[in-house]
Enzyme design. Structure first.
Site, short mmCIF file in Angstrom:
data_model
loop_
_atom_site.label_atom_id
_atom_site.label_comp_id
_atom_site.label_asym_id
_atom_site.label_seq_id
_atom_site.Cartn_x
_atom_site.Cartn_y
_atom_site.Cartn_z
N TYR A 115 -2.06 -0.04 10.52
CA TYR A 115 -2.19 -0.45 9.07
C TYR A 115 -0.90 -0.02 8.50
O TYR A 115 -0.32 -1.06 7.77
CB TYR A 115 -3.21 0.34 8.50
CG TYR A 115 -3.34 -0.24 7.02
CD1 TYR A 115 -3.82 -1.59 6.83
CD2 TYR A 115 -3.16 0.66 6.07
CE1 TYR A 115 -4.08 -1.81 5.46
CE2 TYR A 115 -3.40 0.37 4.86
CZ TYR A 115 -3.88 -0.83 4.47
OH TYR A 115 -3.74 -1.54 2.84
N SER A 125 0.83 -1.22 -0.08
CA SER A 125 -0.10 0.20 -0.03
C SER A 125 0.76 1.24 -0.03
O SER A 125 2.00 1.27 0.41
CB SER A 125 -0.88 0.11 1.34
OG SER A 125 -1.62 1.16 1.39
#
Length: 282
Positions: A152, A139
């Site tokens: 995250y 990501s």
């Protein structure tokens, strides 16, 4: 026929990537934590007359017994594995004041330790292929830390480091590790993440309110995830795939900015984007 294992195939990138590989002529072992989306995936495959190439299996990436069972199934039926797509994961939103140790640990256990478990178990099957690929779904949150996303971001930063080391280890064996670093896309990961946030609590704090508002706007304007699935499949056709594949709105720019700018400048840019309409955040 080449064989690919896609984790987290119940929704999002995993679901679409499974269909993309089927269309490319691969045998796909699609694994899901639960089999709730099984019928939908079979129906989509049947619509394209590709269901005969699809195996669906239950596999939680935190369950070593289930991972081993899937490995033995592949070994018995297909002897080798040509591609492993480590897609399974989720996004745990929340400021550090709101996160518990257990919640933070669960984020790492799925997004990071899950990749390690699956890769380690499947490696002997990948070694049986003349040339194999491991594609980890990273990501842009592995480039820069964002407020309200510490758990995250930590998992994706760590995944990037793991992928870099793994690539160098496996290159002599003709196993290419690639990291697809996606920006925001129209998948359920953001809806699930935002639904866990206490809306009233967020509204009391200007920073939290700004982060929530920005996340909601970003989620609504996200791109179609099919382009990520296309990229994943295309990586496997390259003679020598790269490690880093940023994709999506702002992904390449952020990757470039992280290399070029100091953190002080990035900090200012992030705060400016989050600036609350009622005043300064800090």
């Amino acid at each position: 026929m080449k064989t690919v294992l896609v984790t987290g195939s119940g929704s999002g990138f995993g679901f679409i990537t499974t269909l993309e590989f089927l269309k490319k002529g691969y045998r796909v072992i699609a694994t899901m934590r639960t089999l709730q989306s099984r019928d939908e995936l079979i129906e989509r495959a049947e619509d394209d007359q590709l269901a005969s190439q699809l195996d669906i299996m239950e596999m939680d990436v935190t369950d070593e017994y289930q991972i081993q069972y899937v490995k033995e199934y592949i070994q018995t039926n297909y002897k080798k594995l040509d591609v492993l797509v480590n897609n399974a994961g989720f996004c745990q939103a929340g400021f550090i004041t709101d996160l518990t140790t257990d919640v933070f640990q669960k984020q790492l256990d799925v997004n990071l330790h899950g990749v390690f478990r699956v890769t380690k178990v499947m490696l002997p099957l990948l070694e049986q292929a003349n040339k194999a690929h491991i594609i980890n779904i990273g990501s842009v949150s592995g480039y820069a830390g964002f407020p309200g996303m510490s758990a995250y971001c930590a998992s994706k930063f760590a995944l990037a480091g793991f992928s870099e080391s793994l690539r160098i280890e496996l290159l002599p064996k003709q196993i290419f590790v690639s990291l697809v670093e996606a920006a925001s896309y129209q998948t359920e990961i953001w809806d699930k993440s935002l639904s866990s946030i206490d809306q009233m609590e967020m509204e009391k704090d200007p920073m939290k309110s700004a982060v929530l508002s920005y996340a909601q706007q970003t989620s609504k304007s996200s791109a179609n995830p099919s382009e990520v699935a296309s990229l994943i499949a295309s990586i496997c056709s390259k003679k020598k795939p790269k490690l880093h594949y940023p994709i999506g709105k702002g992904a390449r720019m952020l990757a470039f900015a992280k290399r070029l700018l100091t953190w002080t400048w990035l900090e200012k840019i992030i705060l400016k984007k989050l600036k609350h309409k009622k005043g300064k955040l800090c």
